[in-house]
Design a protein around this motif. Structure first.
Motif, PDB file in Angstrom:
ATOM      1  N   ALA A  97      -2.636 -10.825   4.428  1.00  0.00           N
ATOM      2  CA  ALA A  97      -2.565  -9.191   4.351  1.00  0.00           C
ATOM      3  C   ALA A  97      -3.247  -9.080   5.898  1.00  0.00           C
ATOM      4  CB  ALA A  97      -3.530  -8.554   3.349  1.00  0.00           C
ATOM      5  N   SER A  99      -5.755  -6.918   6.533  1.00  0.00           N
ATOM      6  CA  SER A  99      -7.024  -7.113   6.530  1.00  0.00           C
ATOM      7  C   SER A  99      -7.735  -8.452   6.778  1.00  0.00           C
ATOM      8  CB  SER A  99      -7.719  -6.524   5.189  1.00  0.00           C
ATOM      9  OG  SER A  99      -7.033  -7.225   4.115  1.00  0.00           O
ATOM     10  N   ASN A 230      -2.055  -8.803 -11.245  1.00  0.00           N
ATOM     11  CA  ASN A 230      -1.509  -8.319 -10.334  1.00  0.00           C
ATOM     12  C   ASN A 230      -2.289  -7.135  -9.628  1.00  0.00           C
ATOM     13  OD1 ASN A 230       1.106  -9.946 -10.157  1.00  0.00           O
ATOM     14  ND2 ASN A 230       1.417  -9.012 -12.107  1.00  0.00           N
ATOM     15  N   ALA A 231      -3.495  -6.841 -10.057  1.00  0.00           N
ATOM     16  CA  ALA A 231      -4.396  -5.938  -9.749  1.00  0.00           C
ATOM     17  C   ALA A 231      -4.423  -5.764  -8.195  1.00  0.00           C
ATOM     18  CB  ALA A 231      -5.731  -5.707 -10.332  1.00  0.00           C
ATOM     19  N   ALA A 232      -4.787  -6.850  -7.498  1.00  0.00           N
ATOM     20  CA  ALA A 232      -4.766  -6.941  -6.122  1.00  0.00           C
ATOM     21  C   ALA A 232      -3.775  -6.645  -5.372  1.00  0.00           C
ATOM     22  CB  ALA A 232      -5.317  -8.399  -5.583  1.00  0.00           C
ATOM     23  N   HIS A 233      -2.271  -7.117  -5.831  1.00  0.00           N
ATOM     24  CA  HIS A 233      -0.876  -6.965  -5.246  1.00  0.00           C
ATOM     25  C   HIS A 233      -0.744  -5.294  -5.551  1.00  0.00           C
ATOM     26  CE1 HIS A 233      -0.983 -11.060  -6.833  1.00  0.00           C
ATOM     27  NE2 HIS A 233      -0.811 -11.267  -5.753  1.00  0.00           N
ATOM     28  N   GLN A 235      -2.624  -3.105  -4.806  1.00  0.00           N
ATOM     29  CA  GLN A 235      -3.137  -2.415  -3.642  1.00  0.00           C
ATOM     30  C   GLN A 235      -2.847  -2.732  -2.475  1.00  0.00           C
ATOM     31  OE1 GLN A 235      -7.580  -2.098  -4.695  1.00  0.00           O
ATOM     32  NE2 GLN A 235      -7.224  -3.146  -6.643  1.00  0.00           N
ATOM     33  N   GLY A 236      -1.580  -3.716  -2.614  1.00  0.00           N
ATOM     34  CA  GLY A 236      -1.368  -4.101  -1.035  1.00  0.00           C
ATOM     35  C   GLY A 236      -0.020  -3.236  -0.408  1.00  0.00           C
ATOM     36  N   TYR A 239       3.422  -5.152  -0.828  1.00  0.00           N
ATOM     37  CA  TYR A 239       3.877  -5.247  -2.122  1.00  0.00           C
ATOM     38  C   TYR A 239       4.339  -3.969  -2.731  1.00  0.00           C
ATOM     39  CZ  TYR A 239       2.437 -10.038  -2.720  1.00  0.00           C
ATOM     40  OH  TYR A 239       2.335 -11.614  -2.752  1.00  0.00           O
ATOM     41  N   VAL A 255      -3.704   2.405 -10.706  1.00  0.00           N
ATOM     42  CA  VAL A 255      -3.167   0.903 -11.001  1.00  0.00           C
ATOM     43  C   VAL A 255      -2.931   0.879 -12.504  1.00  0.00           C
ATOM     44  CG1 VAL A 255      -4.501   0.194  -9.056  1.00  0.00           C
ATOM     45  CG2 VAL A 255      -5.716   0.389 -11.252  1.00  0.00           C
TER      46      VAL A 255
END
Length: 320
Positions: A97, A99, A230-233, A235-236, A239, A255
């Motif tokens: 990412a 970030s 996939n919570a983090a994905h 927010q990307g 993705y 989400v």
């Protein structure tokens, strides 16, 4: 014929936690044990521990992140893993990412494609026992690994969108995808890989899809499992862009609604055994060479025993 492999569905904190999954690969039809980037127990070390405990299985790194190590160190670590396990390794890499790039490098890659091209060029040359002489915008190297016989190390590249897919076609042995619906792979990713391979006059790399999956279970609706996986994905930005290109109705705001959209759009597979087999067959029809079963959502919601049970049941059904 599509092969099936297993992803470690959590971030191990102790190396012995990997052993049941390495055993699953050793004792079932599963082809390879995969792990993504981990910031507790580093994947190379965990796989080497499993080999030392007697589970010498093929491994896949899907994917380790380029900002964490110079390409010389990356090639050395991948070959060291092949020597430690005595089995083939797929060494997959990706830029990560923006970030993370900003945090570790001071600024993100202006061109992730250029950074990945330089990185893979260096690693490929080193693994081929060549003297590498690259002075790039992001990565430079003049040197070689000491030549020594080792099991094969294949070069992988994390792929979500057509640009990286074309680059994989030019340089990689394996394109590694995550959360990508089967039709998108067949209609977008594979054609871009073929285009890149044709440009470089080389064979089309293999396509490996890491697929989030869960058997239906009472009390856990699929959207909950998809969110836990996939919570983090969700927010990307990269993705979200890929999912929209694939026709999955994600908003990037809600989400929970986006997790349900993953199920509806075929990015997260859920159902009984027969339904899952039918959904998995779509990946084979799309031209995927290897499907990696990812039960992270089950692990996070229902626990380790249920996650292992799902893997065993799905692998048994695939072997029937």
């Amino acid at each position: 014929m599509t092969s099936y492999s297993v992803l470690v569905p959590f971030l191990p904190k102790r190396p012995e936690q990997l052993l049941p999954y390495a055993g699953l690969v050793q004792w079932t039809r599963a082809e390879r044990l995969w792990q993504g980037q981990a910031l507790f127990l580093e994947p190379h070390q965990g796989f080497a521990h499993a080999a030392g405990a007697g589970f010498r299985v093929p491994t896949g790194l899907g994917v380790t992140l380029m900002p964490l190590r110079h390409p010389y160190e990356a090639a050395l670590q991948a070959r060291s893993l092949a020597l430690a396990t005595g089995r083939p390794v797929v060494a997959g890499f990706g830029p990560g990412a923006r970030s993370m790039q900003q945090s570790l490098l001071g600024e993100p890659y202006r061109s992730p494609l250029t950074a990945a091209r330089e990185y893979l060029t260096i690693v490929r040359g080193l693994l081929a026992n060549e003297v590498v002489d690259v002075k790039g915008e992001y990565f430079s190297c003049h040197g070689a690994l000491h030549a020594f016989p080792a099991p094969p190390v294949e070069l992988g590249l994390g792929v979500l969108r057509p640009g990286m897919a074309r680059l994989a076609g030019e340089l990689a042995d394996v394109a590694v995808t995550w959360l990508t619906p089967a039709p998108y792979l067949g209609d977008v990713v594979l054609p871009a890989m073929r285009e890149g391979a044709a440009k470089a006059d080389r064979p089309v790399p293999r396509l490996t899809a890491i697929v989030p999956i869960a058997l239906e279970r009472e009390g856990h609706e699929p959207g909950t499992l998809a969110l836990a996986s996939n919570a983090a994905h969700l927010q990307g930005p990269h993705y979200l862009d890929m999912l929209r290109r694939a026709g999955v109705g994600v908003s990037g705001g809600d989400v929970k609604a986006d997790a349900r959209a993953l199920v509806e759009g075929g990015a997260f597979l859920s159902g009984d055994t027969d339904e899952l087999l039918a959904q998995l067959s779509a990946y084979e029809k799309a031209g995927v060479d290897e499907v990696v079963l990812n039960v992270t959502g089950v692990f996070n919601v229902a626990g380790a025993q249920e996650a292992m049970s799902d893997l065993k049941r799905i692998l048994a059904a695939l072997s029937a």
